[in-house]
Enzyme design. Structure first.
Site, PDB file in Angstrom:
ATOM      1  CG  HIS A  47      73.130 -15.594 -89.960  1.00  0.00           C
ATOM      2  ND1 HIS A  47      72.130 -15.963 -90.845  1.00  0.00           N
ATOM      3  CD2 HIS A  47      73.143 -16.545 -88.995  1.00  0.00           C
ATOM      4  CE1 HIS A  47      71.576 -17.093 -90.429  1.00  0.00           C
ATOM      5  NE2 HIS A  47      72.171 -17.460 -89.328  1.00  0.00           N
TER       6      HIS A  47
ATOM      7  CD  GLU B 264      66.872 -17.938 -86.114  1.00  0.00           C
ATOM      8  OE1 GLU B 264      67.418 -18.348 -85.073  1.00  0.00           O
ATOM      9  OE2 GLU B 264      66.383 -18.685 -86.956  1.00  0.00           O
TER      10      GLU B 264
ATOM     11  CG  ASN C  56      64.794 -17.743 -90.025  1.00  0.00           C
ATOM     12  OD1 ASN C  56      64.477 -17.372 -91.149  1.00  0.00           O
ATOM     13  ND2 ASN C  56      65.947 -17.424 -89.465  1.00  0.00           N
TER      14      ASN C  56
ATOM     15  CE1 TYR D 108      65.148 -22.834 -88.678  1.00  0.00           C
ATOM     16  CE2 TYR D 108      65.406 -24.920 -89.832  1.00  0.00           C
ATOM     17  CZ  TYR D 108      65.743 -23.599 -89.659  1.00  0.00           C
ATOM     18  OH  TYR D 108      66.690 -23.023 -90.480  1.00  0.00           O
TER      19      TYR D 108
ATOM     20  CD  GLU E  49      67.582 -19.699 -91.101  1.00  0.00           C
ATOM     21  OE1 GLU E  49      67.456 -20.587 -90.231  1.00  0.00           O
ATOM     22  OE2 GLU E  49      68.370 -18.739 -90.973  1.00  0.00           O
TER      23      GLU E  49
END
Ligand code: GCO
Length: 494
Positions: A128, A174, A302, A304, A375
């Site tokens: 990460h 990511e 992930n 958002y 996420e």
């Protein structure tokens, strides 16, 4: 504190669905110089003046390293099925290769045992972003092919030590940010500003993913363990019919540059054409794509917000830079800020519809691959209030955000998407990279002065979801209390 504010609603997640919360080592651990840990590129970057808001570093962060037992007990109160965390490579191997730090490995081994003792499944990310500084110094970090092989050895060591107990492995988190923000735009560690380097780093992340999958397959022994990668695979929507090529271009450089090698064993032709002015891709060696294309068991997403894109009407080919912008060819694309959307404290658009659509689309694109939302969450400025001498955070806006996105995930499943879990970003307020400690994503509030933990209203909401598998809704009696608090939270933005 938050009793009688929620009751089970009508929207349910399957009992088999994994519900949990996520963190990352450099963002929460602290203990930067404890227990034999070596330096990472984020230690170097955050200690470089001007790189992070207010000069914030991960030296202490939420001090998860020293307070992990407090956090474990808090996780138990949240009824989590799983906890996603990352292993700090330099904590386990201080120089990234060679000697193993037994104290570092023991920290994670004990964390995993303590999670399992509480009925919480460990979901482990190997990388990460906190690459050992020594590998940056010696090989140029992810620009160097040697780092991919160092990653393979690290995966072997960790797989052998922890592979009898870890439920889900993710090789990378990511790789988009790791490569383009790290080596191309200058925004993230190590601060590189070359698009050619970023493209080479992206390839070595793809290669290292395959090498690590092979290493894990040969060392892990837990029979039901799954191997994955966590991608911020963007939901991209063109503004209009003339913006389709802008959307294609961004999808190639941001999404298919990773799903191509990892899930199809090839780089898309349009990506090679789009990036011809930046690189000849000579860093791709015979056999690399076969290695990168290792079968995995799960795709981490992930999510958002939706990326609304349009072609830059004022694009000038002469202006196309070799680095220092978001990604190769970024001058050709504009990201549209939709004013019709509610926004988080970091000004990200709140669009749960996008998660539903993206899960359905990804599941159709890769029908044999289960998906886990690894996420999803939102930063808001959270206010600690005193209620009869007890600290509390009435983060109603985060409850609303999470409820809408879990509901969107359930709708995607009802439409046939093969989604098996949802993890909240984040368990704890933490170091939000260059933004420092202003943005708060946690279910649990961290006072960075005292390191005191305060469970937020959203932690109670999530705990009741995990326990009942039904989205909690407000009880009638709580409407007034929420309204009062919501007014408070609505006024607070970062
Ligand atoms: C990322 C990282 C997290 C962030 C979170 C909020 O997606 O950038 O995985 O480390 O903190 O996403 O930005």
């Amino acid at each position: 504190m938050y009793d009688d504010l929620f009751q089970p609603g009508d929207i349910c997640v399957p009992r088999s669905f994994t519900l949990g919360a996520a963190t990352a080592a450099y963002q929460v651990e602290g203990g930067a110089n404890s227990g034999g840990r070596g330096r990472s590129i984020w230690d170097t970057f955050s200690h470089t003046p001007g790189k992070t808001e207010g000069g914030a570093t991960g030296d202490v962060a939420a001090d998860h390293y020293h307070r992990v037992h407090i956090d474990l007990d808090l996780m138990r109160t949240l009824n989590l099925d799983a906890y996603r965390f990352s292993i700090s490579w330099p904590r386990v191997m201080p120089t990234g290769e060679g000697a193993v730090n037994p104290d570092g490995l023991m920290f994670y081994s004990r964390l995993i045992d303590d999670l399992l003792d509480r009925g919480i499944q460990p979901i482990v990310t190997l990388n990460h972003w906190d690459l050992p500084q020594s590998l940056e110094d010696k090989y140029g970090g992810w620009r160097g092919r040697e780092t991919a092989h160092a990653f393979e050895t690290y995966a072997e060591i960790v797989g052998a030590a922890l592979g009898d107990r870890v439920a889900v492995w993710s090789t990378h988190n990511e790789p988009w940010n790791n490569s383009f923000s790290g080596y191309g735009s200058g925004a993230f560690a190590p601060g590189g500003t070359s698009h050619a380097d970023a493209l080479a780093a992206a390839h070595h992340l793809n290669l290292s993913h395959g090498l690590a999958v092979q290493a894990l397959r040969s060392t892990i022994t837990r029979p039901d363990a799954q191997i994955s990668v966590a991608l911020n695979n963007f939901r991209i929507e063109p503004e209009g019919p003339d913006d389709a090529d802008a959307a294609r271009r961004f999808d190639a450089i941001a999404n298919r540059i990773f799903t191509g090698p990892m899930l199809r064993g090839e780089y898309p032709d349009d990506l090679i054409l789009d990036t011809a002015k930046f690189t000849d891709w000579d860093f791709v060696k015979p056999g690399d794509l076969e290695i990168a294309h290792q079968p995995i068991d799960l795709l981490g997403l992930n999510y958002y917000e939706v990326m609304h894109v349009r072609a830059n009407p004022a694009f000038d080919p002469a202006s196309e830079s070799d680095g220092g912008t978001d990604f190769p060819g970024s001058e050709r694309i504009e990201f549209v800020r939709r004013d019709d959307l509610a926004r988080t404290g970091m000004d990200w658009g709140i669009e749960p519809r996008g998660l539903e659509e993206h899960l359905v689309a990804l599941s159709e694109e890769f029908p044999s691959l289960p998906i886990m939302v690894m996420e999803n969450g939102a930063a808001f400025r959270d206010t600690v209030v005193d209620v009869d001498g007890i600290p509390a955070v009435f983060d109603v806006n985060r409850v609303n955000y999470l409820s809408a996105h879990v509901a969107a995930t359930v709708r995607a499943v009802e439409r046939g998407a093969n989604v098996i879990g949802y993890l909240v970003w984040s368990l704890l307020d933490n170091f939000e990279w260059t933004a420092g400690y202003g943005p708060r994503f946690g279910l649990i509030h961290i006072d960075y002065e005292t390191l005191e933990r305060t469970p937020k209203l959203s932690s109670r909401w999530f705990a009741e979801l995990c326990a009942t598998r039904a989205l909690p809704v407000r009880t009638p009696s709580s409407e007034k209390a929420h309204a009062e608090r919501e007014g408070l939270d609505a006024a607070a933005t970062l």
